[in-house]
Design a protein around this motif. Structure first.
Motif, mmCIF file in Angstrom:
data_model
loop_
_atom_site.group_PDB
_atom_site.id
_atom_site.type_symbol
_atom_site.label_atom_id
_atom_site.label_comp_id
_atom_site.label_asym_id
_atom_site.label_seq_id
_atom_site.Cartn_x
_atom_site.Cartn_y
_atom_site.Cartn_z
ATOM 1 N N GLY A 156 0.792 -1.229 0.000
ATOM 2 C CA GLY A 156 0.000 0.000 0.000
ATOM 3 C C GLY A 156 0.820 1.272 0.000
ATOM 4 O O GLY A 156 1.765 1.415 -0.764
ATOM 5 N N ARG A 157 0.467 2.165 0.946
ATOM 6 C CA ARG A 157 1.021 3.533 0.882
ATOM 7 C C ARG A 157 2.506 3.585 1.205
ATOM 8 O O ARG A 157 3.217 4.504 0.806
ATOM 9 N N GLY A 158 3.008 2.643 1.992
ATOM 10 C CA GLY A 158 4.456 2.570 2.217
ATOM 11 C C GLY A 158 5.042 3.697 3.033
ATOM 12 O O GLY A 158 6.165 4.136 2.767
ATOM 13 N N SER A 159 4.322 4.135 4.084
ATOM 14 C CA SER A 159 4.917 5.200 4.910
ATOM 15 C C SER A 159 6.118 4.671 5.689
ATOM 16 O O SER A 159 7.089 5.397 5.921
ATOM 17 N N ASN A 160 6.080 3.400 6.097
ATOM 18 C CA ASN A 160 7.262 2.826 6.760
ATOM 19 C C ASN A 160 8.427 2.677 5.781
ATOM 20 O O ASN A 160 9.574 2.896 6.154
ATOM 21 N N LEU A 161 8.112 2.321 4.544
ATOM 22 C CA LEU A 161 9.151 2.295 3.509
ATOM 23 C C LEU A 161 9.781 3.681 3.404
ATOM 24 O O LEU A 161 11.011 3.813 3.348
ATOM 25 N N VAL A 212 5.534 6.479 15.864
ATOM 26 C CA VAL A 212 6.643 5.748 16.506
ATOM 27 C C VAL A 212 7.164 4.628 15.601
ATOM 28 O O VAL A 212 8.347 4.300 15.634
ATOM 29 N N GLU A 213 6.289 4.075 14.756
ATOM 30 C CA GLU A 213 6.754 3.043 13.812
ATOM 31 C C GLU A 213 7.884 3.596 12.943
ATOM 32 O O GLU A 213 8.857 2.904 12.644
ATOM 33 N N HIS A 214 7.705 4.850 12.527
ATOM 34 C CA HIS A 214 8.659 5.444 11.587
ATOM 35 C C HIS A 214 10.043 5.656 12.196
ATOM 36 O O HIS A 214 11.022 5.824 11.476
HETATM 37 C C1 GRF Z 1 1.649 -0.185 9.530
HETATM 38 O O1 GRF Z 1 0.789 0.181 10.568
HETATM 39 C C2 GRF Z 1 2.373 -1.466 9.871
HETATM 40 O O2 GRF Z 1 2.639 -1.597 11.225
HETATM 41 C C3 GRF Z 1 1.401 -2.520 9.427
HETATM 42 O O3 GRF Z 1 0.799 -2.008 8.265
HETATM 43 C C4 GRF Z 1 0.877 -0.579 8.271
HETATM 44 C C5 GRF Z 1 1.606 -0.198 7.019
HETATM 45 O O4 GRF Z 1 1.597 1.180 6.794
HETATM 46 N N1 GRF Z 1 2.064 -3.792 9.249
HETATM 47 P P1 GRF Z 1 2.528 1.805 5.677
HETATM 48 O O5 GRF Z 1 2.149 1.127 4.345
HETATM 49 O O6 GRF Z 1 3.957 1.548 6.041
HETATM 50 O O7 GRF Z 1 2.178 3.255 5.648
#
Ligand code: GRF
Length: 197
Positions: free
Chosen positions: A10-15, A170-172
């Motif tokens: 999807g949107r890949g904000s963690n990417l 916090v994930e980021h």
């Molecule tokens: C995040 O909340 C991650 O923890 C979960 O899926 C979501 C992905 O978000 N596994 P994004 O695509 O990285 O924005």
């Protein structure tokens, strides 16, 4: 310098966070793969000059899809695979093949709230704390040993959307930090446990 492959849906904000943090880090993202061609995360990768690939899962057995993923990652020379919002369950064979080199981020304080609809369930249960976890991937869903966690408060007025936004922040920070540890060899999967040095 460890070569990283990131799997998204999807949107890949963690990417995006992993890309932003890679300057000076012991890792380099060399390939981003999505199972959906319209995943906006692909655009983030392309904007950063990272190679992208779409491998659709539709109409394929899990084993066929996973074999295609595996081949693409290996052909590119990927050493560590990061799942970042990748919404497919991976076969045991794929997971075993990448054991210790396959990590995921999950929006809860594992082992609490594995699976989907996490924020809805956290709020319904009246929790006052939630958070995010980066963990090694093992065949059982969201059950692998944790590498790093960060917590956030849950407010009485929270909706799944407001809580998700707080956790995402916090994930980021958490995902790049955990990947640095792994790429540096400071955490390893040994006998089913995260071992830190
Ligand atoms: C995040 O909340 C991650 O923890 C979960 O899926 C979501 C992905 O978000 N596994 P994004 O695509 O990285 O924005």
């Amino acid at each position: 310098m460890k070569k990283i492959g990131v799997l998204i849906s999807g949107r890949g904000s963690n990417l995006g966070a992993l890309i932003e943090a890679q300057a000076g880090a012991p890792y380099k993202i060399i390939l981003v793969i999505s199972n959906h061609e319209d995943a906006s995360g692909l655009l983030r990768a392309q904007a950063a000059g990272i190679a992208t690939l779409v491998i659709p899962h539709k109409g394929k057995s899990r084993e066929t899809f996973d074999a295609e993923l595996d081949a693409a990652l290996k052909n590119a020379g990927v050493e560590i695979v990061c799942l970042a919002g990748f919404m497919r369950i991976l076969s045991d064979g794929f997971v075993r093949g990448w054991e210790g080199r396959l990590v995921n981020i999950h929006p809860s304080l594992l082992p609490a709230y594995k699976g989907t609809q996490v924020h809805e369930r956290v709020i319904a249960a009246g929790e006052t704390t939630s958070g995010a976890s980066v963990h090694f991937v093992v065949p059982e869903l969201d059950a692998g040993p944790v590498i790093a966690q960060a917590s956030v408060p849950v407010h009485p007025t929270d909706t799944p959307e407001t809580l998700s936004a707080r956790v995402l922040e916090v994930e980021h920070k958490l995902y790049p930090a955990a990947l640095r540890l792994l790429a540096d060899g400071k955490v390893k999967l040994e006998k089913g446990l995260s071992v830190f040095s």
